[in-house]
Structures are given as C-alpha cells and as structure tokens.
Design an enzyme around this catalytic site. Structure first.
Site, short mmCIF file in Angstrom:
data_model
loop_
_atom_site.label_atom_id
_atom_site.label_comp_id
_atom_site.label_asym_id
_atom_site.label_seq_id
_atom_site.Cartn_x
_atom_site.Cartn_y
_atom_site.Cartn_z
N ASN A 69 0.82 -1.22 0.00
CA ASN A 69 0.00 0.00 0.00
C ASN A 69 0.85 1.26 0.00
O ASN A 69 0.65 2.17 -0.81
CB ASN A 69 -0.85 0.03 1.29
N VAL A 70 1.80 1.34 0.93
CA VAL A 70 2.63 2.54 1.04
C VAL A 70 3.61 2.59 -0.12
O VAL A 70 3.85 3.65 -0.71
CB VAL A 70 3.36 2.57 2.41
N ASN A 125 8.32 -13.49 -3.32
CA ASN A 125 7.02 -13.79 -3.97
C ASN A 125 6.72 -12.84 -5.12
O ASN A 125 6.02 -13.21 -6.07
CB ASN A 125 5.86 -13.63 -2.96
N ARG A 164 11.35 4.33 15.51
CA ARG A 164 10.81 5.64 15.89
C ARG A 164 11.20 6.09 17.28
O ARG A 164 11.36 7.28 17.54
CB ARG A 164 9.28 5.64 15.77
N CYS A 199 0.88 7.11 11.17
CA CYS A 199 -0.05 7.78 10.25
C CYS A 199 -1.14 8.61 10.95
O CYS A 199 -1.75 9.48 10.32
CB CYS A 199 -0.68 6.76 9.32
N HIS A 245 -7.35 8.71 7.60
CA HIS A 245 -7.60 8.65 9.04
C HIS A 245 -8.19 9.99 9.49
O HIS A 245 -7.79 11.06 9.00
CB HIS A 245 -6.30 8.43 9.82
#
Ligand SMILES: NC(=O)c1ccc[n+]([C@@H]2O[C@H](COP(=O)([O-])OP(=O)(O)OC[C@H]3O[C@@H](n4cnc5c(N)ncnc54)[C@H](OP(=O)(O)O)[C@@H]3O)[C@@H](O)[C@H]2O)c1
Length: 336
Positions: free
Chosen positions: A11-12, A37, A96, A127, A239
């Site tokens: 996704n990112v 894969n 982080r 996010c 979000h």
C-alpha cells in the site's frame, strides 16, 4: 539520484511510486524491491516497466536513498544493512523511539534532520500522529499546548493491503447474508468499528495509542500530556482524529482559523453548515491535512476541539517520506 523502494508492491510502496512521480523527484534510476514472492512482477514507474527485485538479492550501494515500506521485521533486519551504503527513510514503527534516530515531519521538526548521520536512518512517524502534529505545531507555537485528547478513526488501509481486502470481502459477505469471517482484524470490520489497533500493553492501552503518546512528544514537545483511543473504522483510506487540545495560554478562535489557513501542509475547511467539513473520502489522494469543526470546548478553560483528516497513505506515510527526502536535498545533506 538513484533510489530504491523496499516494499514497492504494498500500500505505502505503491503510493511512494505515485508521489515520487507527481512531485517530479529527481530520479535517475529507481529500483523496486519486495519479497521473493513478487520478484519479477512488472510495475510501471516514470514511463518505464520495472521488474520487482527480491530484497535478498538487492545491492544497496546502487542507491543514495532507500525508502523502506515493508514492516518492522524487515526494517529491523535490513535497514541497518542498507544504511551502511545509503540513507534509509523507514515507514515502520521499528526505529521511531530510538533517541539516536530522528523522527521527522518536515513542517514540524526538520531541524532534527541532521541527526540522521548517527545511523544513516530516518524514521517516518505514525499515520495518525503526522496529521496531529502538522495541525498542532502552529498552535503550539502560539499558545503552548498543555494536553491532547485524541480519538482516532483509522481506515483499514492503515493495516496494509490485507486490511483493505478484508473490508471489501466482508462487506460482500454481509450483503449476501453469508457468515462473516475475520482473518486480519480481531472482529468483523464491515458495518462495525473496532476499538483496538496493534497489540495490548500491560497498562490497558494499545501499542498504537502508546505510539501517539511517544511520537507526539518526540516530534512536538516532550512536556505535552497526551491520551488517546485508537479505533479502526470501515473506511478504505484516510484517518480522522477528533482532537481536544488544552493550551497553557488563552487562545483566539479567529486567530486559530487564520493561522491554520496559512500553515504549511494545513487546509482549513470549516463552514458551520451541512457538509462544511472534510470527511475521509474527500481527503483521499490529497496532500493536505484538513482541519474542520474548529470550536471552543466550553467545559474547560483554554481548550478547543478540532476534527483533523488526512490520507494515511500519503501524508501519513508516502508523502511525508518523500518530503523528508526533499528536505535532505534542500539542506544539502544528500551524498554527504
Ligand atoms: N498503511 C499505512 O497507513 C501506513 C502508514 C504509515 C506507515 N505504515 C507502515 O509502512 C509499512 C508498510 O505498510 P503497508 O500498509 O504498505 O503494508 P502492505 O500493504 O502489507 O505491504 C507490505 C510490503 O512489504 C513487502 N514485504 C513483505 N515481506 C517482505 C520480505 N520478506 N522481503 C521484502 N519485502 C517484503 C511486501 O512485498 P510482497 O508484496 O512481495 O509481499 C509489500 O511490498 C509498515 O511498516 C506500516 O506499518 C503504513
């Protein structure tokens, strides 16, 4: 410059490709990397077909910047290896909290960027944290934030491709009156909300809630008190955060609206009428952090409420990562 995207099929990763293209990031050669894969899969990038490369086979000395978007376990193992050859901008939670690794949201704390030299790694924030700090930085500068109460409404794309697939699949199962199976989330997500993101801690909070606490402090100000409840909702992208903010100083609502209207990364949409606010669907594919429902909290002095919405795959991840890379170039750190 040459760049790599590790997790380019996710996704990112896909959003990183999109943002780099949209922003005309100065790329000579791009390497798209994922698991074995996906090796050999074709992805179009900058008008050229790229074959996905297996991470195990990739030589990081070919690139100046490696964007990592492949989760914590991959970051833990591979980012330090890559960082011996290149600058890593990592989207996972793994680095982080490391005091030696800068956690950067360029509008807020790009002055911390030079710390990347400690380990050649820069962490991208959570996010739901990114939109909160983008919206609150200008208000913190004005009125000194004392306490934040954040209730998040987080889309399923925050849980990766598998999360989006589960919402779509379950929605079909519910509409077809079939038994609903939950594989990825802990409960049914279609037509439901789940007050649980990431695993539980001993104190009853979840790791996602702890991330809000730790990351807002690290990015904005260690003296701010924060409490949050993080909730997964059946929305595909973006979000939203209902944010209650107490200041040390007296505020002026007109000044807040006017300052937020011109602050970097912020867009105020706040008409007090039907539809005069932003919802997740409208924030999707947008670069801005939207701020709506700006109002006083009459229950407590020096306190306001905000409704903040942002595309979690863009400003919440890929866009912020690319803006970090741009800040590296702007500050002339690239290649030094
Ligand atoms: N989604 C968000 O809103 C968001 C926001 C901020 C940060 N993040 C963080 O960004 C990271 C990626 O999230 P996502 O939502 O993009 O996840 P995702 O859609 O599940 O994608 C995961 C990516 O990692 C790759 N990958 C998995 N195992 C691998 C391995 N052994 N070797 C190499 N590549 C491997 C996958 O490649 P294959 O396709 O080959 O399996 C895929 O490209 C996570 O750390 C996440 O917490 C996500």
């Amino acid at each position: 410059m040459n760049i790599a995207i590790v997790g380019a099929t996710g996704n990112v990763g896909r959003k990183l490709i999109e943002v780099l293209e949209k922003k005309n990031f100065p790329i000579t050669e791009a390497y798209l990397v994922a698991s074995s894969n996906s090796a050999g899969k074709k992805i179009n990038f900058l008008g050229k077909e790229h074959s996905v490369i297996d991470l195990e086979q990739f030589d990081f000395s070919k690139v100046k910047i490696a964007f990592f978007a492949a989760g914590s376990a991959i970051a833990e193992k591979w980012a330090p290896i890559a960082a011996q050859k290149t600058i890593v901008i990592d989207n996972s939670k793994f680095f982080r909290k490391d005091p030696e690794i800068p956690l950067i949201v360029p509008e807020v704390n790009s002055k911390e960027l030079s710390k990347f030299k400690n380990k050649n790694i820069i962490a991208n924030a959570n996010c739901s944290v990114i939109p909160i700090v983008v919206a609150l930085k200008p208000l913190h500068d004005l009125y000194n934030v004392k306490r934040i109460v954040a209730s998040t409404y987080q889309s399923v794309s925050g849980a990766g491709k598998a999360g989006m697939d589960e919402l779509i699949f379950q929605t079909r199962e519910v509409l077809e009156n079939k038994n609903v199976e939950s594989r990825h989330f802990t409960k049914q997500i279609a037509f439901n909300v789940i007050p649980h993101i990431d695993s539980f801690l001993e104190n009853g909070s979840t790791k996602e809630e702890q991330k809000n606490h730790d990351e807002i402090k690290k990015i904005l100000d260690n003296k701010i008190n924060i409490t949050s409840t993080c909730v997964r909702i059946p929305v595909l992208v973006s979000h939203s955060i209902s944010t209650n903010v107490e200041f040390h100083k007296k505020y002026d609502l007109d000044e807040i609206r006017s300052v937020l209207s011109t602050s970097p990364g912020c867009k105020v949409v706040d008409e007090q009428k039907d539809g005069g606010y932003v919802t997740p669907v409208e924030a999707e594919n947008r670069f801005e952090t939207f701020i709506s429902r700006i109002r006083s909290d009459a229950s407590q002095p020096n306190t306001i409420n905000l409704w903040i919405v942002s595309d979690n795959l863009l400003k919440g991840a890929a866009l912020n990562a690319v803006e970090i890379a741009e800040a590296l170039i702007e500050k002339d750190f690239y290649g030094k």
